[in-house]
Design an enzyme around this catalytic site. Structure first.
Site, short mmCIF file in Angstrom:
data_model
loop_
_atom_site.label_atom_id
_atom_site.label_comp_id
_atom_site.label_asym_id
_atom_site.label_seq_id
_atom_site.Cartn_x
_atom_site.Cartn_y
_atom_site.Cartn_z
N HIS A 171 -66.14 54.00 68.50
CA HIS A 171 -67.47 53.92 67.89
C HIS A 171 -68.53 53.54 68.91
O HIS A 171 -69.62 53.14 68.55
CB HIS A 171 -67.45 52.93 66.72
CG HIS A 171 -66.52 53.40 65.65
ND1 HIS A 171 -66.95 54.12 64.55
CD2 HIS A 171 -65.18 53.30 65.53
CE1 HIS A 171 -65.90 54.43 63.80
NE2 HIS A 171 -64.82 53.95 64.38
N LYS B 86 -67.20 35.11 99.63
CA LYS B 86 -66.77 33.71 99.58
C LYS B 86 -67.36 32.94 100.75
O LYS B 86 -67.87 31.83 100.60
CB LYS B 86 -65.24 33.64 99.72
CG LYS B 86 -64.45 33.88 98.46
CD LYS B 86 -63.01 33.42 98.73
CE LYS B 86 -62.04 34.01 97.75
NZ LYS B 86 -60.64 33.74 98.09
N GLY C 53 -51.58 37.38 94.59
CA GLY C 53 -52.19 36.77 93.40
C GLY C 53 -52.15 37.69 92.19
O GLY C 53 -51.76 37.30 91.09
N ARG C 54 -52.54 38.95 92.39
CA ARG C 54 -52.62 39.87 91.24
C ARG C 54 -51.25 40.38 90.81
O ARG C 54 -51.16 41.16 89.87
CB ARG C 54 -53.56 41.03 91.58
CG ARG C 54 -53.23 41.77 92.85
CD ARG C 54 -54.40 42.67 93.27
NE ARG C 54 -54.21 43.30 94.56
CZ ARG C 54 -54.50 42.74 95.73
NH1 ARG C 54 -54.95 41.51 95.78
NH2 ARG C 54 -54.33 43.41 96.87
N LYS D 100 -52.75 29.52 94.31
CA LYS D 100 -51.79 29.77 95.38
C LYS D 100 -52.16 28.95 96.61
O LYS D 100 -51.34 28.27 97.19
CB LYS D 100 -51.81 31.28 95.69
CG LYS D 100 -50.83 31.74 96.72
CD LYS D 100 -50.81 33.26 96.77
CE LYS D 100 -50.07 33.75 97.99
NZ LYS D 100 -50.04 35.23 98.06
N GLU E 213 -63.79 27.79 93.08
CA GLU E 213 -63.96 27.70 91.63
C GLU E 213 -62.90 26.80 91.02
O GLU E 213 -63.19 25.92 90.21
CB GLU E 213 -63.84 29.10 90.99
CG GLU E 213 -64.98 30.04 91.31
CD GLU E 213 -64.74 30.85 92.58
OE1 GLU E 213 -63.92 30.43 93.43
OE2 GLU E 213 -65.40 31.89 92.73
N GLU F 10 -58.43 45.81 93.08
CA GLU F 10 -58.29 44.95 94.25
C GLU F 10 -57.21 45.53 95.18
O GLU F 10 -57.29 45.41 96.39
CB GLU F 10 -57.94 43.52 93.84
CG GLU F 10 -58.30 42.50 94.89
CD GLU F 10 -58.27 41.07 94.39
OE1 GLU F 10 -59.24 40.33 94.63
OE2 GLU F 10 -57.29 40.67 93.73
#
Ligand code: G6Q
Length: 546
Positions: A387, A507, A270-271, A208, A214, A356
């Protein structure tokens, strides 16, 4: 506006009193007293079916939770979101992921502009591009067709695309390879590209802001990898890189032609962006028609959320139930357990969406909250989890409310597999709710010393979402369901579910530490003693390895 703080509102106080009365009531008793409870406490909407009868609630609980929603003006908050009001107050932004899936003829105005035509313009461009890649018309620099698509992004620009690709893999073009690079750990890049031919590889740089450390680091490595593989010809970039961003300036700086950029808007968090251009890799994988079907599923759930009365409104019910356990029973987590292998990344996707969004400690007004907000969401696909960690859910000391997600039809029918899978999900919700009493254990001839170990108390609550099959539309319905459940919770907690300031601090500090690790001269360190020592240790180890 001048409402008392949440915990002093009449409906909250009534819920506190009610909790004291009901906290010890067992689901066995609730079902015994109301044998048709399992037929009654269900809801259908937006294409989904929800059984919420195995929750530790009565009709009175629901009535009080709905009163809380009303007292917190949930209806008004929903309308404000759909209207395009700037409800993300700390960033002064509208929150309009719902606009990404509205039909062409709808009108949603932000800052005087109807955003719906822009949304469809981008969708049409995406469809055109996706078709050209899928049909081999969009060629790589050397004239070979594109067979590999790599999405480079992180957080909201990664988790949705990965989850959607895995979830809808059945509908994807199997002649193509789809990979996702997110981590700044070089291993992610190297492993994703090691067996691919650059001449047949397309990178979608999804960011965005187009400034994320990263993603930009991976994007530059991708550039080098591609140029190295294609003899260093700069013109190759245009055929092998496209961008998804809101920042044309940075896209152009990177060297991607903005004609090959797909935009979105600051009112898409973003999410909440997997159905925007961030879903370009999804669209290439499953084709524009399936992508539109997915948007249709989202929209169906949006409409349900916007219009259905709260007592039959799935996201509202699920949001209120999560809040009931979180704030009154003190439950700290919610497990989401999908019984479909294709949904293996769904819990990871939901972790960002839920945590978030609602991991906040102050209200929109900036006041410290004195109640618990966002629970921890986690999960794994069934039956694998059975399990391993289910033991703690059945017999541990913590209360873990569960959302089971099950499908009637498998996309890969194979002998008895589906019956066995569905038998397991139904059995789990039954076992958790009703457990096994000491009398039942004794009746099986269990020696007395072993009885306490084999008793399952039950009274462990769960929802079951039962769907027909995992289609693109079903995925849209499911994601929108959780988006709006998160909204419901955030509205009642009066927090800003759409910012993420907590992510910023780490960050910022990383930016400070990078030169301290890379500087050839010994830096003057001014952190705490632990941080200073970790930096020195890394520098020593790095130097020792040469
Ligand atoms: C999501 C967050 C965050 C964001 C990533 C990537 O809601 O804001 O996860 O999506 O930090 O950001 P960019 O898309 O700007 O690279």
């Amino acid at each position: 506006m001048n409402q008392p703080p949440l915990r002093r509102r009449a409906s909250w106080l009534a819920l506190e009193r009610h909790y004291e009365q009901i906290r010890g009531t067992h689901l066995r008793r609730l079902f015994a007293e109301d044998p048709r409870r399992g037929e009654r406490m269900v809801a259908e909407g937006g294409g989904l079916f929800l059984d919420y009868s195995k929750n530790r609630i009565t009709d009175e609980t629901l009535k009080l939770l709905l009163a809380l929603a009303n007292e917190c003006d949930l209806r008004g908050r929903i309308e404000a979101m759909f209207r395009g009001d700037k409800i993300n107050r700390t960033e002064n932004r509208a929150v309009l992921h719902v606009a990404l899936r509205t039909p062409r003829d709808a009108t949603i105005v932000v800052d005087g502009v109807n955003v719906v035509p822009e949304v469809h313009q981008v969708l049409d461009r995406m469809a055109d591009f996706a078709n050209r890649v899928r049909h081999g018309e969009w060629k790589g620099h050397t004239g070979r067709r594109i067979r590999n698509v790599i999405n480079v992004g992180i957080g909201g620009s990664d988790l949705g695309p990965v989850m959607a690709y895995e979830a809808l893999r059945h509908y994807s073009d199997r002649a193509m390879v789809f990979r996702f690079i997110s981590n700044v750990d070089g291993t992610d890049f190297v492993e994703a590209t090691r067996d691919l031919d650059p001449a047949e590889t397309l990178f979608i740089i999804s960011s965005k802001t187009f400034t994320t450390l990263e993603t930009m680091t991976n994007a530059h490595s991708a550039r080098e990898w591609l140029l190295k593989g294609l003899g260093g010809e700069e013109q190759a970039i245009a055929r092998h890189f496209v961008a998804v961003s809101t920042n044309p300036v940075e896209v152009a700086k990177f060297g991607i032609d903005t004609a090959n950029m797909f935009g979105f808007w600051d009112w898409v968090g973003g999410r909440y962006s997997m159905d925007s251009a961030i879903g370009l890799s999804t669209m290439i994988a499953i084709g524009p028609e399936n992508f539109r079907a997915m948007l249709g599923g989202f929209h169906a759930m949006d409409e349900h959320f916007r219009t259905a009365p709260f007592e039959r409104n799935l996201p509202v019910l699920m949001g209120l139930l999560a809040l009931w356990y979180n704030d009154f029973f003190g439950a700290q987590t919610v497990a989401v357990l999908p019984y479909d292998q294709y949904l293996k990344r769904f819990p990871a996707y939901l972790q960002q969406l839920t945590m978030e969004s609602n991991g906040k400690h102050v209200t929109v007004e900036g006041a410290e909250v004195d109640y618990a907000t966002g629970p921890i969401y986690w999960g794994e696909p069934g039956t694998n989890g059975q399990h391993s960690f289910y033991q703690l859910i059945h017999q541990g000391t913590r209360l873990i409310p569960i959302d089971f997600i099950a499908f009637a039809h498998s996309l890969n029918p194979l002998g008895r597999h589906q019956d066995l899978l569905v038998a397991n999900v139904i059995a789990q919700s039954e076992a958790l709710a009703f457990g096994k009493t000491p009398e039942q254990v004794r009746a099986e001839g269990t020696p007395e010393w072993l009885v306490p170990h084999r008793v399952c108390d039950g009274n462990r609550p769960s929802n079951t979402l039962f769907l027909e099959r995992l289609t693109p539309a079903a995925l849209g319905q499911l994601v929108a369901l959780y988006e709006h459940s998160v909204f419901t919770q955030g509205a009642i907690w009066q927090i800003d579910s759409f910012d993420q300031w907590g992510v910023e601090l780490g960050k910022m500090l990383a930016q400070k530490i990078i030169p301290e690790l890379e500087n050839p001269a010994e830096p003057v360190l001014q952190h705490d003693s632990s941080t200073n020592e970790l930096i020195r240790r890394y520098r020593r180890m790095k130097a020792a390895l040469g």
